[in-house]
Design a protein around this motif. Structure first.
Motif, PDB file in Angstrom:
ATOM      1  N   HIS A 139      29.087  51.764  -5.067  1.00 10.17           N
ATOM      2  CA  HIS A 139      28.747  50.477  -5.701  1.00 10.17           C
ATOM      3  C   HIS A 139      29.461  51.057  -7.166  1.00 10.17           C
ATOM      4  O   HIS A 139      29.649  49.886  -7.804  1.00 10.17           O
ATOM      5  CB  HIS A 139      27.208  50.661  -5.666  1.00 10.17           C
ATOM      6  N   SER A 140      29.591  52.115  -7.659  1.00 10.24           N
ATOM      7  CA  SER A 140      30.020  52.285  -8.862  1.00 10.24           C
ATOM      8  C   SER A 140      30.887  53.720  -8.804  1.00 10.24           C
ATOM      9  O   SER A 140      30.141  54.625  -8.599  1.00 10.24           O
ATOM     10  CB  SER A 140      28.988  52.516  -9.877  1.00 10.24           C
ATOM     11  N   THR A 141      32.215  53.385  -8.794  1.00 11.58           N
ATOM     12  CA  THR A 141      33.172  54.324  -8.467  1.00 11.58           C
ATOM     13  C   THR A 141      34.039  54.576  -9.593  1.00 11.58           C
ATOM     14  O   THR A 141      34.508  53.669 -10.223  1.00 11.58           O
ATOM     15  CB  THR A 141      33.850  54.132  -7.243  1.00 11.58           C
ATOM     16  N   HIS A 142      34.222  55.861 -10.043  1.00 10.63           N
ATOM     17  CA  HIS A 142      35.015  55.999 -11.291  1.00 10.63           C
ATOM     18  C   HIS A 142      36.056  57.167 -10.854  1.00 10.63           C
ATOM     19  O   HIS A 142      35.655  58.292 -10.378  1.00 10.63           O
ATOM     20  CB  HIS A 142      34.476  56.282 -12.598  1.00 10.63           C
ATOM     21  N   LEU A 143      37.399  56.947 -10.956  1.00 10.39           N
ATOM     22  CA  LEU A 143      38.495  58.213 -10.676  1.00 10.39           C
ATOM     23  C   LEU A 143      39.248  58.283 -11.743  1.00 10.39           C
ATOM     24  O   LEU A 143      39.956  57.351 -12.313  1.00 10.39           O
ATOM     25  CB  LEU A 143      39.108  57.549  -9.286  1.00 10.39           C
ATOM     26  N   TRP A 144      39.719  59.274 -11.995  1.00 12.56           N
ATOM     27  CA  TRP A 144      40.402  59.797 -13.258  1.00 12.56           C
ATOM     28  C   TRP A 144      41.420  60.742 -12.470  1.00 12.56           C
ATOM     29  O   TRP A 144      40.931  61.768 -11.962  1.00 12.56           O
ATOM     30  CB  TRP A 144      39.753  60.686 -14.462  1.00 12.56           C
ATOM     31  N   PHE A 145      42.684  60.735 -12.739  1.00 15.72           N
ATOM     32  CA  PHE A 145      43.732  61.401 -12.112  1.00 15.72           C
ATOM     33  C   PHE A 145      44.454  62.330 -13.239  1.00 15.72           C
ATOM     34  O   PHE A 145      45.043  61.617 -14.138  1.00 15.72           O
ATOM     35  CB  PHE A 145      44.673  60.672 -11.385  1.00 15.72           C
ATOM     36  N   ASP A 146      44.699  63.558 -12.943  1.00 15.96           N
ATOM     37  CA  ASP A 146      45.567  64.629 -13.817  1.00 15.96           C
ATOM     38  C   ASP A 146      46.749  64.448 -13.379  1.00 15.96           C
ATOM     39  O   ASP A 146      47.079  65.042 -12.265  1.00 15.96           O
ATOM     40  CB  ASP A 146      44.827  65.800 -13.928  1.00 15.96           C
ATOM     41  N   ARG A 147      47.723  64.023 -13.845  1.00 17.31           N
ATOM     42  CA  ARG A 147      49.242  63.809 -13.625  1.00 17.31           C
ATOM     43  C   ARG A 147      49.812  65.330 -13.496  1.00 17.31           C
ATOM     44  O   ARG A 147      50.669  65.681 -12.716  1.00 17.31           O
ATOM     45  CB  ARG A 147      50.033  63.093 -14.493  1.00 17.31           C
ATOM     46  N   ARG A 148      49.377  66.300 -14.355  1.00 20.96           N
ATOM     47  CA  ARG A 148      50.028  67.615 -14.203  1.00 20.96           C
ATOM     48  C   ARG A 148      49.402  68.277 -13.083  1.00 20.96           C
ATOM     49  O   ARG A 148      50.295  69.507 -12.440  1.00 20.96           O
ATOM     50  CB  ARG A 148      49.517  68.250 -15.502  1.00 20.96           C
ATOM     51  N   SER A 149      48.199  68.318 -12.616  1.00 21.85           N
ATOM     52  CA  SER A 149      47.776  69.009 -11.544  1.00 21.85           C
ATOM     53  C   SER A 149      47.402  68.499 -10.298  1.00 21.85           C
ATOM     54  O   SER A 149      46.880  69.001  -9.235  1.00 21.85           O
ATOM     55  CB  SER A 149      46.692  70.064 -11.894  1.00 21.85           C
ATOM     56  N   ASP A 150      47.640  67.235  -9.948  1.00 20.90           N
ATOM     57  CA  ASP A 150      47.370  66.367  -9.034  1.00 20.90           C
ATOM     58  C   ASP A 150      45.909  66.557  -8.506  1.00 20.90           C
ATOM     59  O   ASP A 150      45.318  66.584  -7.374  1.00 20.90           O
ATOM     60  CB  ASP A 150      48.084  66.804  -7.622  1.00 20.90           C
ATOM     61  N   THR A 151      45.015  66.664  -9.738  1.00 21.44           N
ATOM     62  CA  THR A 151      43.671  66.779  -9.436  1.00 21.44           C
ATOM     63  C   THR A 151      43.013  65.273  -9.727  1.00 21.44           C
ATOM     64  O   THR A 151      43.580  64.687 -10.724  1.00 21.44           O
ATOM     65  CB  THR A 151      43.195  67.694 -10.476  1.00 21.44           C
ATOM     66  N   VAL A 152      42.060  64.905  -8.931  1.00 20.55           N
ATOM     67  CA  VAL A 152      41.212  63.711  -9.403  1.00 20.55           C
ATOM     68  C   VAL A 152      39.980  64.198  -9.608  1.00 20.55           C
ATOM     69  O   VAL A 152      39.346  64.968  -9.261  1.00 20.55           O
ATOM     70  CB  VAL A 152      40.783  62.641  -8.266  1.00 20.55           C
ATOM     71  N   ARG A 153      39.143  63.555 -10.762  1.00 22.42           N
ATOM     72  CA  ARG A 153      37.790  63.757 -11.393  1.00 22.42           C
ATOM     73  C   ARG A 153      37.193  62.500 -10.751  1.00 22.42           C
ATOM     74  O   ARG A 153      37.820  61.476 -10.902  1.00 22.42           O
ATOM     75  CB  ARG A 153      37.788  63.966 -12.659  1.00 22.42           C
ATOM     76  N   PHE A 154      36.051  62.656 -10.202  1.00 21.28           N
ATOM     77  CA  PHE A 154      35.408  61.348  -9.658  1.00 21.28           C
ATOM     78  C   PHE A 154      33.967  61.658  -9.947  1.00 21.28           C
ATOM     79  O   PHE A 154      33.387  62.643 -10.261  1.00 21.28           O
ATOM     80  CB  PHE A 154      35.606  61.372  -8.095  1.00 21.28           C
ATOM     81  N   ARG A 155      33.266  60.290 -10.013  1.00 20.12           N
ATOM     82  CA  ARG A 155      31.877  60.299 -10.210  1.00 20.12           C
ATOM     83  C   ARG A 155      31.622  58.840  -9.528  1.00 20.12           C
ATOM     84  O   ARG A 155      32.199  57.786  -9.688  1.00 20.12           O
ATOM     85  CB  ARG A 155      31.300  59.951 -11.487  1.00 20.12           C
ATOM     86  N   ALA A 156      30.805  58.874  -8.432  1.00 23.10           N
ATOM     87  CA  ALA A 156      30.409  57.743  -7.622  1.00 23.10           C
ATOM     88  C   ALA A 156      28.831  57.582  -7.122  1.00 23.10           C
ATOM     89  O   ALA A 156      28.256  58.725  -6.819  1.00 23.10           O
ATOM     90  CB  ALA A 156      31.359  57.855  -6.303  1.00 23.10           C
ATOM     91  N   LEU A 157      28.404  56.266  -7.448  1.00 21.70           N
ATOM     92  CA  LEU A 157      27.130  56.108  -7.195  1.00 21.70           C
ATOM     93  C   LEU A 157      27.114  55.598  -5.642  1.00 21.70           C
ATOM     94  O   LEU A 157      27.590  54.551  -5.345  1.00 21.70           O
ATOM     95  CB  LEU A 157      26.507  55.035  -8.199  1.00 21.70           C
ATOM     96  N   ASN A 158      26.017  56.012  -4.792  1.00 19.58           N
ATOM     97  CA  ASN A 158      26.132  55.716  -3.732  1.00 19.58           C
ATOM     98  C   ASN A 158      27.443  55.470  -2.790  1.00 19.58           C
ATOM     99  O   ASN A 158      27.799  54.317  -2.290  1.00 19.58           O
ATOM    100  CB  ASN A 158      25.111  54.359  -3.464  1.00 19.58           C
ATOM    101  N   PRO A 159      28.140  56.463  -2.823  1.00 17.02           N
ATOM    102  CA  PRO A 159      29.818  56.315  -2.227  1.00 17.02           C
ATOM    103  C   PRO A 159      29.729  55.977  -0.950  1.00 17.02           C
ATOM    104  O   PRO A 159      30.988  55.843  -0.360  1.00 17.02           O
ATOM    105  CB  PRO A 159      30.128  57.902  -2.440  1.00 17.02           C
ATOM    106  N   TYR A 160      28.678  56.133  -0.110  1.00 20.21           N
ATOM    107  CA  TYR A 160      28.960  55.949   1.405  1.00 20.21           C
ATOM    108  C   TYR A 160      28.347  54.455   1.851  1.00 20.21           C
ATOM    109  O   TYR A 160      27.885  54.081   2.794  1.00 20.21           O
ATOM    110  CB  TYR A 160      28.332  57.099   2.142  1.00 20.21           C
ATOM    111  N   GLY A 161      27.994  53.441   0.845  1.00 20.21           N
ATOM    112  CA  GLY A 161      27.658  52.384   1.057  1.00 20.21           C
ATOM    113  C   GLY A 161      26.258  52.186   0.746  1.00 20.21           C
ATOM    114  O   GLY A 161      25.336  52.776   0.546  1.00 20.21           O
TER     115      GLY A 161
END
Length: 161
Positions: A139-161
């Motif tokens: 319902h509320s997903t936030h994804l940030w990507f680090d270009r140097r390390s191919d890492t994603v930082r995430f925070r998600a509310l009710n990620p499975y629906g």
């Protein structure tokens, strides 16, 4: 009979006192272990289910709002953490979606995210796609990507629906 009841109370009192003396030590050891950073998940399958567009993930450190014991469990599930994308996946995503230079506003401020503070890529170069945030299954997903390390930082509310 009265002497037996008095002895029983004394034994119960001694046992209770010993138990209460051990409780602070147990609590302190638990807190130290959590601060050491071992209190996270490393399995990638739940993240791949929550974020299918990210493809197979190679590594992860994440926590859930349902991980720790609390007096009142949360009816909402929040997952937060880091995951490593497969080689070339970030290039594929940046070619297909609009990205802007934008990092997370905080350093894991929720009570359940304490184990993640100080983790993640060193000196990250964060980018974010608001379009990818909208297509997440949460319902509320936030994804940030680090270009140097191919890492994603995430925070998600009710990620499975």
């Amino acid at each position: 009979m009265r002497g037996i009841a008095l002895e029983r109370r004394k034994v119960i009192g001694i046992g209770l006192g010993a138990g209460l003396a051990v409780l602070p030590a147990w609590w302190a050891l638990r807190e130290v272990a959590q601060e050491a950073g071992g209190d996270w998940h490393t399995d990638t399958a739940p993240l791949e289910q929550a974020f299918p567009l990210l493809g197979p993930l190679t590594d992860a450190k994440w926590v859930s709002s349902r991980d720790n014991d609390r007096g009142l469990p949360s009816p909402e599930l929040v997952i937060s953490g880091f995951a490593r994308l497969a080689a070339g996946k970030l290039a594929e995503l940046t070619a297909a979606h609009a990205f802007v230079a934008e990092g997370p506003a905080d350093d894991f401020s929720s009570w359940f995210e304490k184990a993640l503070r100080g983790e993640g890529p060193q000196d990250p170069d964060w980018v974010r796609s608001h379009e990818l945030d909208r297509v997440g299954s949460g319902h509320s997903t936030h994804l940030w990507f680090d270009r140097r390390s191919d890492t994603v930082r995430f925070r998600a509310l009710n990620p499975y629906g």
